[in-house]
Design a protein around this motif. Structure first.
Motif, PDB file in Angstrom:
ATOM      1  N   VAL A 225       0.871  -1.178   0.000  1.00  0.00           N
ATOM      2  CA  VAL A 225       0.000   0.000   0.000  1.00  0.00           C
ATOM      3  C   VAL A 225       0.905   1.224   0.000  1.00  0.00           C
ATOM      4  CG1 VAL A 225      -1.890   1.175   1.207  1.00  0.00           C
ATOM      5  CG2 VAL A 225      -1.638  -1.314   1.420  1.00  0.00           C
ATOM      6  N   PHE A 226       0.793   2.057  -1.024  1.00  0.00           N
ATOM      7  CA  PHE A 226       1.688   3.208  -1.163  1.00  0.00           C
ATOM      8  C   PHE A 226       0.893   4.507  -1.008  1.00  0.00           C
ATOM      9  CE2 PHE A 226       3.409  -0.164  -4.007  1.00  0.00           C
ATOM     10  CZ  PHE A 226       4.587  -0.426  -3.307  1.00  0.00           C
TER      11      PHE A 226
ATOM     12  N   LEU B 174       3.305   0.507   3.095  1.00  0.00           N
ATOM     13  CA  LEU B 174       3.151  -0.698   3.915  1.00  0.00           C
ATOM     14  C   LEU B 174       3.324  -1.936   3.050  1.00  0.00           C
ATOM     15  CD1 LEU B 174      -0.111   0.231   5.875  1.00  0.00           C
ATOM     16  CD2 LEU B 174       2.132  -0.195   6.918  1.00  0.00           C
ATOM     17  N   ARG B 175       3.847  -2.988   3.649  1.00  0.00           N
ATOM     18  CA  ARG B 175       4.029  -4.248   2.916  1.00  0.00           C
ATOM     19  C   ARG B 175       3.697  -5.407   3.851  1.00  0.00           C
ATOM     20  NH1 ARG B 175       9.215  -6.803   2.510  1.00  0.00           N
ATOM     21  NH2 ARG B 175      10.263  -4.905   3.169  1.00  0.00           N
ATOM     22  N   TRP B 176       2.858  -6.359   3.371  1.00  0.00           N
ATOM     23  CA  TRP B 176       2.447  -7.510   4.195  1.00  0.00           C
ATOM     24  C   TRP B 176       2.286  -8.729   3.299  1.00  0.00           C
ATOM     25  CZ3 TRP B 176      -2.011 -10.636   4.285  1.00  0.00           C
ATOM     26  CH2 TRP B 176      -2.177 -11.432   5.428  1.00  0.00           C
ATOM     27  N   ALA B 177       2.623  -9.898   3.825  1.00  0.00           N
ATOM     28  CA  ALA B 177       2.501 -11.143   3.057  1.00  0.00           C
ATOM     29  C   ALA B 177       1.822 -12.197   3.913  1.00  0.00           C
ATOM     30  CB  ALA B 177       3.886 -11.637   2.636  1.00  0.00           C
TER      31      ALA B 177
ATOM     32  N   GLN C 206       4.402 -10.190  10.607  1.00  0.00           N
ATOM     33  CA  GLN C 206       5.255  -9.021  10.416  1.00  0.00           C
ATOM     34  C   GLN C 206       4.655  -8.110   9.352  1.00  0.00           C
ATOM     35  OE1 GLN C 206       6.969 -12.223  10.225  1.00  0.00           O
ATOM     36  NE2 GLN C 206       7.271 -12.020  12.428  1.00  0.00           N
ATOM     37  N   LEU C 207       4.679  -6.819   9.650  1.00  0.00           N
ATOM     38  CA  LEU C 207       4.203  -5.801   8.714  1.00  0.00           C
ATOM     39  C   LEU C 207       5.336  -4.791   8.568  1.00  0.00           C
ATOM     40  CD1 LEU C 207       1.870  -4.256   7.217  1.00  0.00           C
ATOM     41  CD2 LEU C 207       1.257  -3.285   9.447  1.00  0.00           C
ATOM     42  N   TYR C 208       5.611  -4.389   7.333  1.00  0.00           N
ATOM     43  CA  TYR C 208       6.729  -3.463   7.097  1.00  0.00           C
ATOM     44  C   TYR C 208       6.186  -2.086   6.751  1.00  0.00           C
ATOM     45  CZ  TYR C 208       9.487  -7.669   7.275  1.00  0.00           C
ATOM     46  OH  TYR C 208      10.066  -8.830   7.705  1.00  0.00           O
ATOM     47  N   TRP C 209       6.685  -1.105   7.476  1.00  0.00           N
ATOM     48  CA  TRP C 209       6.213   0.277   7.310  1.00  0.00           C
ATOM     49  C   TRP C 209       7.411   1.178   7.012  1.00  0.00           C
ATOM     50  CZ3 TRP C 209       3.331   4.150   6.235  1.00  0.00           C
ATOM     51  CH2 TRP C 209       3.436   5.395   6.856  1.00  0.00           C
ATOM     52  N   THR C 210       7.319   1.888   5.900  1.00  0.00           N
ATOM     53  CA  THR C 210       8.391   2.811   5.528  1.00  0.00           C
ATOM     54  C   THR C 210       7.815   4.216   5.416  1.00  0.00           C
ATOM     55  OG1 THR C 210       9.330   1.030   4.181  1.00  0.00           O
ATOM     56  CG2 THR C 210      10.287   3.232   3.908  1.00  0.00           C
TER      57      THR C 210
END
Ligand code: NAI
Length: 386
Positions: free
Chosen positions: A265-266, A272-275, A281-285
């Motif tokens: 999601v940009f 955000l990035r999720w698999a 784990q969720l990645y947030w930049t």
């Protein structure tokens, strides 16, 4: 906390999704399996229900018998889960809603848009709950993504890239296997193969996380195995009603992708990035910032994520807990209705018949678009065009 009587149709012995529902519904001890018509074979269905602990007089041979039996009981089931093949969902769901029994229907909710419109209207008219099992929205960190976008952490969401790809139908030499062949046969599967099976999970996830719905779409379908009449791979571009663009890929021939359900999601303030295969784990930049790994169960997460979490950080939760969260929501809403009180707002995120209807309309639109060489096509159901 009250316990509720639960029934199941389909999900017999050896089925794929039946055991997941039985484990997930039992996780919080809010639902107890009291009735079932579990198998297309009445004898097998009754026998299996009894082995699962259902009383013999509530182990039914088919769903019509079950409806007749349950309707007249004082202690009738509060909720029924419909986990039969797709073409039966409409008739069963409609009949139980008409009897005032709450339904959790497996996806896709129906085969045609007209049927889906009818289910949404029936749920509204009868007041019975009709939930649709987009169970992956029950993951704690998916709910956290939704909370982050809703509270504005990402700013305007510009773009969502979502995929649901697996490779379980990639073996061309197995394409004539009856268990696989029906999925690509319009007479048995309907108008779409892979998009209707997995693509709608991905589209619903994009809607859930962004709080937006599909307005129009452009689709490219391909049958990579030429004997298949329906698509086994699809690329779909979607314009959402809140301005976000969704790029969606779904495939059943992506060897090595396993359960490749991933979303990015940009937004204007971060991404955000999720698999699904690594759901804790969720990645947030943040824009111009460092990537942060958000672990499920750690402090400081949204109330939605905390409510959806059962066990400590570092222990895997997975799909069973995700589906259990849909059941937990339903239990809270059913209890609130019985008590004539307001339900906890955090329990109101489960997918409903309206979500089911939007998906069926998107399937129809994507098929039409693909046939028209990817022409942009209205993806909204007729009743929700304004
Ligand atoms: P399956 O073929 O493994 O099992 C279907 C079960 O339903 C069998 O036990 C069969 O005997 C029974 N059945 C068939 N017709 C029936 C009838 N008229 N009355 C009572 N029982 C009947 O199918 P699977 O994979 O479990 O899928 C069932 C549904 O769940 C499908 O609609 C599918 O799209 C959905 N599904 C959803 C998933 C999700 O992530 N939400 C994942 C997998 C399946």
């Amino acid at each position: 906390m009250a316990r509720f009587s639960w029934g199941m149709i389909g999900g017999g012995e050896g089925s794929q999704i039946g055991p997941v529902h039985r484990i997930s519904s039992a996780l919080d001890a809010r639902f107890e399996l009291k009735a079932g018509a579990l198998d297309v074979d009445p004898v097998k269905g009754r026998d299996f229900a009894i082995r699962l602990g259902v009383a013999p007089d509530r182990a039914y041979g088919d769903w019509k018998e079950m409806l007749a039996g349950e309707k007249s009981r004082q202690d009738r089931i509060d909720l029924v889960t419909v986990a039969t093949p797709n073409s039966t969902h409409y008739q069963i769901t409609k009949a139980f809603l008409e009897a005032g029994i709450h339904v959790l229907c497996e996806k896709p909710m129906t085969v045609t848009v007209d049927e889906a419109e009818d289910i949404a209207a029936t749920a509204k008219r009868t007041g019975a709950i009709c939930a649709v099992n987009y169970g992956y929205t029950g993951y704690a960190l998916v709910r956290h993504m939704r909370a982050m976008t809703a509270r504005g952490d990402l700013g305007k969401v510009r773009l969502i890239v979502v995929e649901f790809s697996h490779g379980f139908h990639a073996d061309a030499s197995d394409a004539d296997n009856p268990r696989m062949r029906w999925r690509y046969d319009p007479a048995q599967a309907g108008i779409s193969g892979q998009f209707a099976d997995c693509g709608i999970h991905a589209l619903h996830m994009a809607s859930f996380v962004s709080g937006q719905n599909a307005r129009e779409l452009s689709a490219d379908f391909v049958s990579t195995i030429s004997s298949r009449k329906l698509e086994d791979d699809a690329m779909v571009n979607v314009r959402m009603d809140g301005g976000t663009t969704v790029r969606l890929w779904t495939s059943s021939v992506a060897v090595g992708s396993f359960h490749g359900f991933n979303i990015r999601v940009f937004g204007e303030k971060g991404g955000l990035r999720w698999a699904q295969q690594w759901p804790d784990q969720l990645y947030w930049t943040p824009l111009n910032g460092r990537t942060e790994k958000i672990e499920r169960g750690m402090g400081g997460l949204s109330a939605d994520a905390e409510r959806a979490t059962r066990i400590a950080t570092g222990h895997s939760e997975g799909m069973l807990v995700a589906f259990a969260n849909i059941y937990a929501d339903l239990a809270e809403v059913i209890e609130a209705r019985k008590n004539k009180s307001a339900a906890n707002p955090l329990a109101l995120h489960f997918p409903t018949a309206v979500d089911g209807l939007r998906s069926i309309a998107a399937i129809k639109a994507s098929v039409e678009s693909a046939k028209a060489g990817g022409a942009w096509t209205d993806a909204r159901p007729p009743s929700l065009r304004s």
